[in-house]
Structure formats: structure tokens, C-alpha cells
Design an enzyme around this catalytic site. Structure first.
Site, PDB file in Angstrom:
ATOM      1  CD  GLU A   1       9.719  -5.979   6.616  1.00 20.52           C
ATOM      2  OE1 GLU A   1       9.426  -4.866   6.101  1.00 20.52           O
ATOM      3  OE2 GLU A   1       9.646  -6.206   7.838  1.00 20.52           O
TER       4      GLU A   1
ATOM      5  N   GLY B   1      -4.513  -1.565   5.215  1.00 18.27           N
ATOM      6  CA  GLY B   1      -3.771  -2.708   4.676  1.00 18.27           C
ATOM      7  C   GLY B   1      -4.373  -4.046   5.079  1.00 18.27           C
ATOM      8  NE  ARG B   2      -5.618  -3.335  11.362  1.00 18.66           N
ATOM      9  CZ  ARG B   2      -4.988  -2.176  11.380  1.00 18.66           C
ATOM     10  NH1 ARG B   2      -3.874  -2.004  10.682  1.00 18.66           N
ATOM     11  NH2 ARG B   2      -5.466  -1.157  12.088  1.00 18.66           N
TER      12      ARG B   2
ATOM     13  CE  LYS C   1      -3.468   2.458   2.582  1.00 22.25           C
ATOM     14  NZ  LYS C   1      -4.150   2.638   3.852  1.00 22.25           N
TER      15      LYS C   1
ATOM     16  CG  HIS D   1      -2.869 -35.047  18.782  1.00 24.48           C
ATOM     17  ND1 HIS D   1      -3.132 -36.228  19.438  1.00 24.48           N
ATOM     18  CD2 HIS D   1      -3.875 -34.877  17.883  1.00 24.48           C
ATOM     19  CE1 HIS D   1      -4.224 -36.773  18.918  1.00 24.48           C
ATOM     20  NE2 HIS D   1      -4.707 -35.960  17.985  1.00 24.48           N
TER      21      HIS D   1
ATOM     22  CD  GLU E   1      -0.979  -3.752  11.625  1.00 17.64           C
ATOM     23  OE1 GLU E   1      -1.716  -3.804  10.631  1.00 17.64           O
ATOM     24  OE2 GLU E   1       0.253  -3.837  11.541  1.00 17.64           O
TER      25      GLU E   1
END
Ligand code: F6P
Length: 547
Positions: free
Chosen positions: A210, A265-266, A204, A382, A351
Site C-alpha cells: 500500500e 510497528g504498532r 518500518k 444512538h 494484532e
């Protein structure tokens, strides 16, 4: 500074506190034995989902008090303001109009028209790549699409692409690269053919470390493998709200798909950020996903609060977090295709609601966003379910189950479903000492062994859970499920009077990361840094000095 109290916001605060205290000594098991209709009374269905919230510490009075609190928070007004495009993201002075991304029918306003134009262009790209009309620099058909993005530009598309595995068209393989750890892109590119690979740079802001570093590495990999600068346009597409920055980076202007500042963004998987999903399942299924979310939005906007799935999901967490002392929630999808849902919801909930000041900037003295965790069933049974059954913490849990599978192995689907129901039943009813001893006795265990073991085998029970049920995991039901969680987050933000749509808390770490990378580059470590940070950086420089 005086901290803001929840009791200042809700006039029925004392009654809620009294009601919470009344649960001391009452059990969920009792509630079911007193009311044969409890499951029907505390279940709501909409948009292809059914929420059974009967296994919660909630009775009619609790629910009435919580609904009253929702009214005092003007939740209905807040929902209207959200859909109307008011600037509910007040610290960034923007609307949060992700609902416009999943409009159905005719585009009717400026935002929907922008979405329509972008989706039409995106449909053209998907079709051209799927059909082989779009060619790589050697004239080959694209076989692999790699999404480079992180956070909201990764988790949603990645989760949905996995969730819709039965709907994959097989035209291309879709991969995801997020981490700045070069190992991720290095390992993937070892397996790919540059001539048949298309990269999607999803960011965005188009300024995320990254994503930019991975994109530079992808670009270099293409150039090192005989792709000319002027042929890169066959291999790079970008999705961003900063179109100019993407072009400056070297993406052909025609290959940039816009996003808008009114989409967080999310909350963006429904936009061109969802391109990897459409590459995997085709545009029709992508639109069905949008339609499922739209159906949940309509339900959220129109259903009365007491029959409203996202509202009830929010109120339940409000109840446990602020009155019954829980601080985490578990998400346990009994569908391996929903494996990535807990990670996706971590960003969505944590967030959005991991805040400690109110919308108007006052510090809070109450708990806001809780820790979201989980994994797919039955795997978790488990490992960490031991703590859910016999640990000392209470964890409100969402079980998510499908009535039908996409595969033909019926007996395994039966066991999957049976285990899901059994877990919520076991958590709720538990097994007391008397029953445990009687069972051991019936199994011929000696009295001495019984005395030794019985207490260890007791399951205290009385642990709460929701079960979210759907016929099948389809694009429509998945869209509705995700939208239900999105709107649950907004419900909670409204109840806590916080802004769910900003994320200032991610800034400081990013800034310090840049300072530390500079210190590594220049080997100039500021003397006023704490000794731990200085030593860690020095060790890195030492280890890498000959490189
Ligand atoms: O660091 C957090 C964050 O800003 C998220 O909110 C966002 O989803 C992610 O980084 C990626 O941001 P962008 O899409 O701008 O690269």
C-alpha cells in the site's frame, strides 16, 4: 498435538472457576449497596489517569485470585524483562523496547542515544518547515504534509493528531493516506498544491504494498506537475528501519529518519513515525506526549500489581475472557477527539494478542485476544448501545471521559460527561420488571399497555465497565492512556503465555494478494485454485480487459 490448557499454568484454576460460578445470581448493584466504599476500593490513579474498575464482577476474593495468577505467570519478572530489553519477542529474537522511545532526561543507553539523535534531527525538520525555511520546488513554504503509511505507520499518528486537535499550531495541514485504493490519494491530491506539499513515507519495512504504491503515485503526481527529479528531495521524507531501501526508492539519504528493529510497528508512534503528530502540534507537545507515556511506564514498572493500572486492565479482560465467557471488548471514549482510539486499539490489541500458539509453539485450548470495537460517545448511544443494554452478550466496556473540555461550551461538556456516567450506571444497575411496571403506571399507562410493553422495557443490567478519567485530554494524559493500553496488552500476553510482539498472521493474505495480482496481470489463472477465487479473478479481468 496436545493443546495447552490454562489450567496447566495456574494452580488456583479451580478456585477461579468456582469464583466465576459464584457470580451466577449476584449483581453489581448488590455489591454497591453492600459496600459504600466500593468505588474508592476499586479505583487507582497514576500518571494523570484514574481507573475506576468498581463496576466489574470482581470482589476481594476474585481480585486476590487474579493477582495470584499474575504472580504465577511471573508478571513482575516479565515487566522487568520487557524494560531491560530481553528478547521478549522470541519468534523474531528481538526486544520490544518502545519504552526507550519515550525516555525522559539524559539518554543513558545505546537505544536512547539513537532515539535522541533522531528526535533532534526531526526537531530541526519540523522547525525548518514550520518557519518556512524549507522550501518547495518553486520556492514556496510548505502548507500541507501528507503521511503515507498503513497499520502502525498510520493508525497511531493519525489517532494522536486528531486527539490533539486543540494543540494544533496551524503551521501546516496534516493529512493521512493509507489505503491501496487509489481513490484516497487521488481525491486528496485534487485539493493540494504540489509546490507546497511534503510527503512523509512511513514504513518500518519499506516493503508494504500500500505504502509503496501510494508513494509511487505521489512521486508521479509531483513529476506530472512540473517538479523535476532533482527537486523531489524538497518534497519527500521517509521514516524506516530499512534506510537503504528508502534511498534505493529515491529518497535523499539525508531525508531518511531511522527506526529500529526493537520497535514494533504498532508501538512506534513515539519514534520518527510520530512525525505527523509533531508537524501538527509542534515538538514540545510531541515530547509531552512521550513524557506522559514515560510516566505510565514508570508506574507499570514500579507500582504493586494490585495498584497497577495496566495490570488491572489486563487482569479484568483475562477474567472476563477466560472465566466469564466474553469475547469482545468495547472502547467508548466520550471525547470526539478520541474518535480514532477504537481503531487504533484494534491493531494494538488484536494484532498483538490474536494468537493461538504459546511462546514455545504449543497450540492453546483457551481464548486469547478478544475483538476490540467501539466508537465515540454519545454517537454510539444512538446506534449499538441498544445491544449493550438489552442484547444477550456481555461486553466488558471501557468508558473514557475528561472532566474538563478545551472549548468554552460548558453546557455541552456537562451533557457529554453526564451521558458517559449515565451509560455505565444504566448498564450496571439496569431496570427490573417491577420498577418498569411501576414507572409506566406512574406515567398513567393503562394496565393492558403495561402488560404489552413492560418486558420490552426491562434493562437486565449487571453489565461490566471501567471508567478511565482524566482532568483534560492533553499530550501528557493521552501519552499515559496509550501506554496504559500498550502495557495492558503485554500483561495479557504474559497471562496467556503468548508473544504479543510478532504478527505472522498478516503474512498469508499478503502473499496470496501478490499471487492474485500476478494472475490479473498475466491473465493466467492457476487451475488448482478454488472455483470461487478463479471466478472472481476472471470477472475482474473481464471487466477490465479493454483498459
Ligand atoms: O500488515 C501488518 C503490518 O506489518 C503491521 O504490523 C505494520 O504496522 C503495518 O503492516 C505496516 O508496516 P510497515 O510500517 O513496515 O509498512
Amino acid at each position: 498435538m496436545q493443546k495447552r490448557k490454562l489450567s496447566d499454568l495456574y494452580s488456583n484454576w479451580d478456585q477461579l472457576v468456582d469464583n466465576a460460578a459464584s457470580w451466577e445470581g449476584r449483581t453489581l448493584k448488590q455489591l454497591f449497596s453492600e459496600d459504600a466504599n466500593r468505588s474508592a476500593r476499586y479505583s487507582v490513579a497514576a500518571a494523570g489517569l484514574e481507573l475506576d474498575f468498581s463496576k466489574n464482577h470482581i470482589d476481594e476474593q476474585t481480585l486476590a485470585l487474579l493477582l495470584d495468577a499474575a504472580k504465577q505467570a511471573d508478571l513482575q519478572g516479565a515487566i522487568k524483562r520487557l524494560f531491560r530489553g530481553d528478547h521478549v519477542n522470541n519468534t523474531e529474537d528481538r526486544p520490544a523496547l518502545h519504552s526507550a522511545l519515550r525516555y525522559t532526561g539524559e539518554a543513558s543507553n545505546e537505544e536512547e542515544k539513537c532515539v535522541e539523535a533522531t528526535l533532534t534531527k526531526m526537531a530541526g525538520l519540523i522547525e525548518s518547515v514550520h518557519s518556512g525555511e524549507w522550501k518547495g520546488f518553486k520556492g514556496d513554504k510548505i502548507t500541507d504534509v501528507v503521511n503515507i503509511g498503513i497499520g502502525g505507520s498510520d493508525l497511531g499518528p493519525r489517532m494522536v493528531t486528531k486527539a490533539l486537535t486543540p494543540f494544533h499550531t496551524g503551521h501546516v495541514n496534516v493529512h493521512f493516506i493509507a489505503n491501496v485504493d487509489g481513490a484516497e490519494i487521488y481525491d486528496l491530491t485534487q485539493k493540494l498544491n504540489p509546490a507546497t506539499t511534503l510527503f512523509l513515507i512511513a514504513s518500518k519495512s519499506f516493503s508494504t504494498l500500500e505504502t509503496l504504491e501510494n508513494s509511487l503515485s505521489a512521486r508521479k503526481w509531483m513529476l506530472d506537475n512540473d517538479c523535476g527529479e532533482n527537486q523531489l528531495c524538497h518534497h519527500f521524507v521517509a521514516i524506516s528501519s530499512k534506510v537503504d531501501k528508502a534511498v534505493e526508492f529515491g529518497i535523499d539519504a539525508d531525508n531518511v529518519y531511522p527506526l529500529w528493529d526493537w520497535v514494533g510497528g504498532r508501538y512506534s508512534l513515539w519514534s520518527a513515525i510520530g512525525m505527523p503528530i509533531a508537524f501538527a502540534v509542534g515538538m514540545d507537545n510531541f515530547n509531552k506526549l512521550r513524557a506522559g507515556a514515560n510516566a505510565m511506564d514508570t508506574h507499570f514498572a514500579e507500582a504493586p500489581l494490585e495498584k497497577n493500572i495496566p495490570v488491572l486492565m489486563g487482569l479484568i479482560i483475562f477474567w472476563y475472557s477466560n472465566f466469564l465467557g466474553t469475547d469482545t471488548q468495547a472502547i467508548l471514549p466520550y471525547a470526539c477527539h478520541l474518535q480514532l482510539l477504537p481503531a487504533y486499539l484494534q491493531q494494538l490489541e488484536m494484532e498483538s494478542n490474536g494468537k493461538s500458539v504459546t511462546k514455545d509453539g504449543a497450540r492453546v485450548d483457551y481464548q486469547t485476544g478478544s475483538i476490540v470495537w467501539g466508537s465515540e460517545g454519545t454517537n454510539g448511544q444512538h446506534s449499538f448501545h441498544q445491544l449493550l443494554h438489552q442484547g444477550t452478550t456481555m461486553v466488558p466496556t471501557d468508558f473514557i471521559a475528561t472532566l474538563q473540555a478545551h472549548h468554552p461550551i460548558d453546557h455541552q461538556h456537562k451533557y457529554l460527561f453526564a451521558n458517559c456516567v449515565a451509560q455505565s450506571q444504566a448498564l450496571m444497575s439496569g431496570r427490573d420488571l417491577e420498577t418498569t411496571e411501576a414507572e409506566l403506571r406512574a406515567n398513567g399507562v393503562s394496565e393492558e399497555e403495561i402488560q404489552k410493553l413492560a418486558e420490552h422495557k426491562v434493562h437486565p443490567g449487571n453489565h461490566p465497565s471501567n471508567t478511565i478519567l482524566m482532568d483534560k485530554l492533553t499530550p501528557e494524559t493521552l501519552g499515559a492512556l496509550i501506554a496504559a493500553y500498550e502495557q495492558k496488552v503485554y500483561t495479557l500476553g504474559t497471562l496467556w503465555n503468548i508473544n504479543s510482539y510478532d504478527q505472522w498472521g498478516v503474512e498469508l493474505g499478503k502473499l496470496l494478494g501478490t499471487h492474485i495480482a500476478n494472475a490479473i496481470d498475466t491473465t493466467d489463472i492457476p487451475g488448482d485454485w478454488d472455483s470461487s477465487t478463479q471466478t472472481l479473478v476472471r470477472k475482474f479481468n473481464e471487466a477490465n480487459k479493454s483498459l
